[in-house]
Write a protein that holds these residues in place. Sequence first.
Motif, short mmCIF file in Angstrom:
data_model
loop_
_atom_site.label_atom_id
_atom_site.label_comp_id
_atom_site.label_asym_id
_atom_site.label_seq_id
_atom_site.Cartn_x
_atom_site.Cartn_y
_atom_site.Cartn_z
N PHE A 1 39.70 50.45 40.40
CA PHE A 1 40.13 49.49 41.42
C PHE A 1 41.09 50.15 42.41
O PHE A 1 41.69 51.18 42.14
CB PHE A 1 40.74 48.23 40.80
N THR A 2 41.21 49.52 43.55
CA THR A 2 42.04 50.05 44.64
C THR A 2 43.37 49.30 44.73
O THR A 2 43.54 48.22 44.14
CB THR A 2 41.32 49.89 45.99
N GLY A 3 44.26 49.83 45.51
CA GLY A 3 45.52 49.16 45.77
C GLY A 3 45.31 47.82 46.45
O GLY A 3 46.02 46.85 46.17
N GLU A 4 44.34 47.74 47.35
CA GLU A 4 44.03 46.47 48.01
C GLU A 4 43.56 45.43 47.01
O GLU A 4 43.91 44.25 47.12
CB GLU A 4 42.98 46.67 49.11
N GLN A 5 42.78 45.85 46.03
CA GLN A 5 42.33 44.91 45.00
C GLN A 5 43.50 44.42 44.15
O GLN A 5 43.56 43.25 43.78
CB GLN A 5 41.25 45.55 44.12
N VAL A 6 44.43 45.32 43.85
CA VAL A 6 45.63 44.92 43.11
C VAL A 6 46.41 43.90 43.94
O VAL A 6 46.80 42.84 43.44
CB VAL A 6 46.52 46.14 42.77
N LYS A 7 46.62 44.20 45.20
CA LYS A 7 47.37 43.32 46.09
C LYS A 7 46.70 41.95 46.19
O LYS A 7 47.36 40.92 46.06
CB LYS A 7 47.45 43.95 47.48
N ASP A 8 45.39 41.92 46.37
CA ASP A 8 44.67 40.66 46.47
C ASP A 8 44.75 39.85 45.18
O ASP A 8 44.95 38.64 45.20
CB ASP A 8 43.19 40.90 46.82
N CYS A 9 44.62 40.53 44.05
CA CYS A 9 44.68 39.86 42.75
C CYS A 9 46.06 39.24 42.53
O CYS A 9 46.18 38.08 42.12
CB CYS A 9 44.34 40.85 41.64
#
Length: 124
Positions: free
Chosen positions: A19-27
């Motif tokens: 997973f990406t940082g953007e996915q972490v942020k969105d989650c």
Amino acid sequence: MGSTFYVSADREHAGPWTFTGEQVKDCVRRHWPNATVSAAFENFLEIHLEAVPGEWAELSFNLRHGAFSFEDREPHSAPLTVLHTVLRELAPTVPVVWWIDYDADLQPLDLAGSLAAFIDSFPA
């Protein structure tokens, strides 16, 4: 006190998380709309949120190395709640390990159970 805990994928057995940082942020923002998640700065995301009423979680996610970190501060349940939620959503089948900064002895963390079991399994 004064130590830092690290949590990452068990690279020896599963490789890094995908997973990406953007996915972490969105989650994080999906589960905690009032969370503060920084823009990537020097390969880190900084996460600050109220995990449950009265319990604040402060974590970092190292984008380069794919590891979360948090300070050894009570209650540990706050950052562990965030980790359990994010990892169950973004990488539910990837084995997870933790270690403390002064001892790189990797210890497994089990995401398969409930949040309470996950928190109880963290021996710090």
